[in-house]
Design a protein around this motif. Structure first.
Motif, PDB file in Angstrom:
ATOM      1  N   PHE A 261       0.798  -1.225   0.000  1.00  0.00           N
ATOM      2  CA  PHE A 261       0.000   0.000   0.000  1.00  0.00           C
ATOM      3  C   PHE A 261       0.835   1.283   0.000  1.00  0.00           C
ATOM      4  CE2 PHE A 261      -3.924  -2.354   0.909  1.00  0.00           C
ATOM      5  CZ  PHE A 261      -4.789  -1.628   0.101  1.00  0.00           C
TER       6      PHE A 261
ATOM      7  N   ARG B  21       0.101   4.102  -2.683  1.00  0.00           N
ATOM      8  CA  ARG B  21      -1.215   3.937  -3.303  1.00  0.00           C
ATOM      9  C   ARG B  21      -2.080   5.175  -3.066  1.00  0.00           C
ATOM     10  NH1 ARG B  21       1.452   0.759  -5.533  1.00  0.00           N
ATOM     11  NH2 ARG B  21       1.020  -1.471  -5.831  1.00  0.00           N
ATOM     12  N   THR B  22      -2.891   5.480  -4.058  1.00  0.00           N
ATOM     13  CA  THR B  22      -3.697   6.691  -4.030  1.00  0.00           C
ATOM     14  C   THR B  22      -5.007   6.485  -3.288  1.00  0.00           C
ATOM     15  OG1 THR B  22      -4.605   8.432  -5.454  1.00  0.00           O
ATOM     16  CG2 THR B  22      -4.882   6.187  -6.197  1.00  0.00           C
TER      17      THR B  22
ATOM     18  N   GLN C 150      -9.016  11.184  -7.456  1.00  0.00           N
ATOM     19  CA  GLN C 150      -7.822  11.050  -6.621  1.00  0.00           C
ATOM     20  C   GLN C 150      -7.737  12.216  -5.650  1.00  0.00           C
ATOM     21  OE1 GLN C 150      -5.051  10.511 -10.062  1.00  0.00           O
ATOM     22  NE2 GLN C 150      -4.197   8.899  -8.761  1.00  0.00           N
TER      23      GLN C 150
ATOM     24  N   ARG D 271      -2.468  10.469  -1.104  1.00  0.00           N
ATOM     25  CA  ARG D 271      -1.561   9.364  -1.401  1.00  0.00           C
ATOM     26  C   ARG D 271      -0.860   8.920  -0.125  1.00  0.00           C
ATOM     27  NH1 ARG D 271      -0.018   7.430  -6.081  1.00  0.00           N
ATOM     28  NH2 ARG D 271      -0.758   9.285  -7.204  1.00  0.00           N
TER      29      ARG D 271
ATOM     30  N   CYS E 153      -7.834  -4.695  -2.966  1.00  0.00           N
ATOM     31  CA  CYS E 153      -6.635  -5.505  -3.123  1.00  0.00           C
ATOM     32  C   CYS E 153      -7.001  -6.892  -3.626  1.00  0.00           C
ATOM     33  CB  CYS E 153      -5.873  -5.606  -1.806  1.00  0.00           C
ATOM     34  SG  CYS E 153      -6.853  -6.253  -0.421  1.00  0.00           S
TER      35      CYS E 153
ATOM     36  N   ASP F 157      -1.630  -8.077  -4.641  1.00  0.00           N
ATOM     37  CA  ASP F 157      -1.493  -6.694  -5.102  1.00  0.00           C
ATOM     38  C   ASP F 157      -2.448  -5.812  -4.316  1.00  0.00           C
ATOM     39  OD1 ASP F 157      -0.578  -4.540  -6.510  1.00  0.00           O
ATOM     40  OD2 ASP F 157      -1.229  -5.246  -8.478  1.00  0.00           O
TER      41      ASP F 157
ATOM     42  N   TYR G 266      -4.466  -1.986  -4.827  1.00  0.00           N
ATOM     43  CA  TYR G 266      -4.790  -1.062  -5.902  1.00  0.00           C
ATOM     44  C   TYR G 266      -5.019   0.362  -5.411  1.00  0.00           C
ATOM     45  CZ  TYR G 266      -5.481  -5.555  -8.121  1.00  0.00           C
ATOM     46  OH  TYR G 266      -5.296  -6.825  -8.575  1.00  0.00           O
ATOM     47  N   GLU G 267      -5.932   0.517  -4.464  1.00  0.00           N
ATOM     48  CA  GLU G 267      -6.243   1.847  -3.953  1.00  0.00           C
ATOM     49  C   GLU G 267      -6.986   1.721  -2.636  1.00  0.00           C
ATOM     50  OE1 GLU G 267      -9.582   2.443  -3.758  1.00  0.00           O
ATOM     51  OE2 GLU G 267     -10.392   1.045  -5.212  1.00  0.00           O
TER      52      GLU G 267
END
Length: 224
Positions: A57, A60-61, A73, A76, A130, A171, A173-174
């Protein structure tokens, strides 16, 4: 009020900025992303998953309601760590742990109201997006992504509660500001992107994915 930004933290922030930012140009806040307690979906992150997610993380945005548009967005993450609260235990008796993060926003004329809402506790709950490599049954250890089992979340089998353990993150992602929290203790919600289905003729795998999608649709409809 924005947290005081140390020189080390400002250096981390500037690692993501194209032009150097000064302390007066940034708003910094902490956010609890997820934890190892059983949430309203009958799922929990393993302790090892939290450690791996802490790395994934970084950078990540932060957006709103998992809307992938770049216009959504807003912040961050520049630092993460796993926090252990030894005086607190989870529903299944483990020592409580949560993934914490520090995020920054660049102060602009357009985000002044959002900063005020964060400071005032209005914008608080967040959800993570994720991909997890495993989802394990707490009773028998079966992987829901590999056929699963007959144990139902929320049921008891031999005095043991059934829930799913989310493990081996692949992974991140955001993370998003959302309205309805699923993880009660951490005050956050989460969302998962399922692994891409590998070539397989195993129908039980397909049924497990279909059942998960159905359960989440029912949860959303019951809320509305």
């Amino acid at each position: 009020m924005s947290e005081t930004v140390s020189g080390e933290e400002l250096e981390k922030i500037n690692g993501y900025a194209r032009e150097p930012l000064t302390e007066d140009k940034v708003f910094v806040f902490r956010v609890a992303l997820c934890d190892n307690d059983i949430d309203r979906d009958g799922e929990k992150f393993s302790s090892g998953a939290l450690e791996k997610l802490a790395e994934l993380f970084k950078g990540r945005t932060g957006i709103f309601d998992h809307d992938p548009k770049s216009s959504k967005q807003t912040a961050r993450i520049f630092d993460t760590w796993v926090e252990t609260l030894p005086e607190k235990t989870t529903t299944d008796g483990e020592v409580y742990r949560r993934l914490m993060a520090k995020a920054y926003m660049v102060r602009t004329a357009s985000n002044g109201d959002l900063i005020s809402e964060i400071q005032g506790g209005i914008k608080k709950e967040v959800s993570v997006s994720c991909t997890m490599g495993k989802k394990l049954c707490s009773v028998c250890g079966a992987d829901m992504y590999k056929g699963g089992c007959d144990h139902e979340k929320g049921g008891e089998y031999g005095g043991k509660l059934c829930y799913h353990i989310l493990d081996e993150p692949l992974d991140a992602y955001e993370w998003s500001f959302v309205a309805v929290p699923a993880q009660v203790n951490a005050g956050v919600t989460k969302r998962f992107a399922l692994r891409e289905k590998q070539e397989s003729t195993d129908k039980s795998y397909e049924l497990a994915l279909a059942r998960e999608a159905f359960e989440k649709d029912v949860l959303r409809l019951s809320y509305f």
